[in-house]
Design an enzyme around this catalytic site. Structure first.
Site, PDB file in Angstrom:
ATOM      1  N   GLU A   1     -38.193 -19.789  20.985  1.00 47.10           N
ATOM      2  CA  GLU A   1     -37.625 -20.799  21.873  1.00 47.10           C
ATOM      3  C   GLU A   1     -36.584 -20.173  22.786  1.00 47.10           C
ATOM      4  O   GLU A   1     -35.884 -19.237  22.411  1.00 47.10           O
ATOM      5  CB  GLU A   1     -36.994 -21.936  21.064  1.00 47.10           C
ATOM      6  CG  GLU A   1     -35.788 -21.533  20.245  1.00 47.10           C
ATOM      7  CD  GLU A   1     -35.122 -22.708  19.575  1.00 47.10           C
ATOM      8  OE1 GLU A   1     -34.837 -23.711  20.259  1.00 47.10           O
ATOM      9  OE2 GLU A   1     -34.891 -22.641  18.344  1.00 47.10           O
ATOM     10  N   TRP A   2     -36.495 -20.694  23.992  1.00 47.76           N
ATOM     11  CA  TRP A   2     -35.499 -20.233  24.944  1.00 47.76           C
ATOM     12  C   TRP A   2     -34.207 -20.994  24.689  1.00 47.76           C
ATOM     13  O   TRP A   2     -34.195 -22.213  24.675  1.00 47.76           O
ATOM     14  CB  TRP A   2     -35.968 -20.463  26.375  1.00 47.76           C
ATOM     15  CG  TRP A   2     -34.993 -19.963  27.391  1.00 47.76           C
ATOM     16  CD1 TRP A   2     -34.030 -20.676  28.028  1.00 47.76           C
ATOM     17  CD2 TRP A   2     -34.876 -18.626  27.872  1.00 47.76           C
ATOM     18  NE1 TRP A   2     -33.303 -19.880  28.870  1.00 47.76           N
ATOM     19  CE2 TRP A   2     -33.811 -18.620  28.794  1.00 47.76           C
ATOM     20  CE3 TRP A   2     -35.573 -17.445  27.606  1.00 47.76           C
ATOM     21  CZ2 TRP A   2     -33.429 -17.455  29.468  1.00 47.76           C
ATOM     22  CZ3 TRP A   2     -35.190 -16.288  28.265  1.00 47.76           C
ATOM     23  CH2 TRP A   2     -34.132 -16.302  29.191  1.00 47.76           C
ATOM     24  N   ILE A   3     -33.129 -20.254  24.463  1.00 50.67           N
ATOM     25  CA  ILE A   3     -31.846 -20.871  24.168  1.00 50.67           C
ATOM     26  C   ILE A   3     -31.046 -21.027  25.455  1.00 50.67           C
ATOM     27  O   ILE A   3     -30.771 -20.049  26.153  1.00 50.67           O
ATOM     28  CB  ILE A   3     -31.036 -20.026  23.159  1.00 50.67           C
ATOM     29  CG1 ILE A   3     -31.817 -19.865  21.854  1.00 50.67           C
ATOM     30  CG2 ILE A   3     -29.667 -20.654  22.918  1.00 50.67           C
ATOM     31  CD1 ILE A   3     -32.087 -21.165  21.134  1.00 50.67           C
TER      32      ILE A   3
ATOM     33  N   ASP B   1     -26.148  -7.364  12.679  1.00 48.70           N
ATOM     34  CA  ASP B   1     -25.692  -6.892  13.987  1.00 48.70           C
ATOM     35  C   ASP B   1     -24.861  -7.985  14.637  1.00 48.70           C
ATOM     36  O   ASP B   1     -25.061  -8.361  15.786  1.00 48.70           O
ATOM     37  CB  ASP B   1     -26.893  -6.526  14.863  1.00 48.70           C
ATOM     38  CG  ASP B   1     -26.496  -5.701  16.094  1.00 48.70           C
ATOM     39  OD1 ASP B   1     -25.316  -5.301  16.196  1.00 48.70           O
ATOM     40  OD2 ASP B   1     -27.361  -5.473  16.959  1.00 48.70           O
TER      41      ASP B   1
END
Length: 290
Positions: free
Chosen positions: A94-96, A197
């Site tokens: 999904e594009w955030i 990270d």
């Protein structure tokens, strides 16, 4: 870089709809990031056609799924992924859209403490993965000091030697430090699932402030190592640390161990970006072994 026609065909087949727009968003460590849009929905597509970058993309998909399965922190949902069986490794998620919203750091602190309660019998992971563009060794190891020495510090030291970044004195000092690692890291703590990270660049917020973690380098490690890295470059505020401590206080003496954990990340930055990080490496080594 233009997205290969073969990859576009695979993505359209997985989504069951044609791509309306395809927007390159740059790349790093041999992988490309592309924003694709279809039927009113945008997705993030990271892909690689050759070399270690293919394994890196596959490892990212695995890390996102592991974090999602734990159910404690919010990560981009993986819609589809392939480790290269189609000739190209990719992860479609999904594009955030954050619109610059600051993530709620108290929520993150609480959720991260919950994530760290996801445990395993030993330190490591079923497979190796990557920290940035550097291979990360994850051999199962029952001892935390042994794991940190053999799977974290020594591979970075070996790589730094190959890269020509270690003077004779710097190398000798690092060898003295790793030989004494049990003096500092023989501490209580079960293997904890960590993002691996977690710096501020891998934290974004949704419009309602929900914190989203991206670009993981997961493993079962000591949870202190995760908290230490959040302190290295800043970006995490008092509300984050207070919430984490309220949910699960850190063990006594953490502050004395923090820089040792961050030596791993500084060695990685040395190997990835050059001698600009050598001074910080030297300062930490001197703190522990003179």
């Amino acid at each position: 870089m233009h997205m290969p026609d073969q990859l576009q065909a695979v993505i359209e087949q997985r989504l069951g709809a044609p791509l309306i727009t395809v927007t390159p968003m740059g790349g790093s460590f041999g992988a490309q990031l592309t924003r694709v849009h279809t039927q009113g929905v945008s997705y993030a597509l990271k892909w690689a056609t050759r070399g270690p970058a293919r394994a890196m993309v596959a490892a990212e998909a695995d890390g996102l799924r592991r974090l999602a399965d734990a159910g404690c922190v919010r990560v981009p949902q993986v819609v589809a992924a392939d480790d290269g069986t189609c000739g190209i490794a990719f992860v479609l998620s999904e594009w955030i859209t954050s619109n610059g919203m600051e993530p709620d750091q108290a929520v993150l602190g609480t959720n991260l403490a919950q994530l760290h309660r996801t445990t395993q019998a030993a330190f490591g992971l079923e497979q190796d993965n990557f920290l940035g563009g550097t291979p990360q060794v994850n051999s199962w190891t029952p001892s935390w000091p042994t794991f940190f020495r053999e799977c974290r510090l020594l591979p970075q030291i070996k790589l730094a030697v190959a890269n020509g970044f270690l003077t004779t004195s710097r190398h000798a000092a690092l060898e003295r430090l790793v030989s004494r690692i049990e003096e500092w890291l023989a501490i209580p703590g079960e293997p904890a699932l960590i993002h691996g990270d977690l710096w501020s660049g891998n934290l974004v917020g949704l419009a309602d402030g929900t914190p989203i973690l991206i670009d993981p380098a997961v493993s079962f490690s000591h949870r202190e190592a995760e908290l230490a890295y959040t302190e290295l470059f800043g970006g995490f505020g008092p509300r984050f640390y207070a919430a984490y401590q309220a949910a699960w206080p850190l063990e006594p003496g953490y502050a004395e161990r923090r820089d040792l954990y961050n030596l791993y990340h500084l060695l990685n930055h040395l190997n990835l970006f050059g001698l600009g990080y050598a001074t910080q490496v030297d300062q930490i080594v001197r703190r522990y072994v003179g």
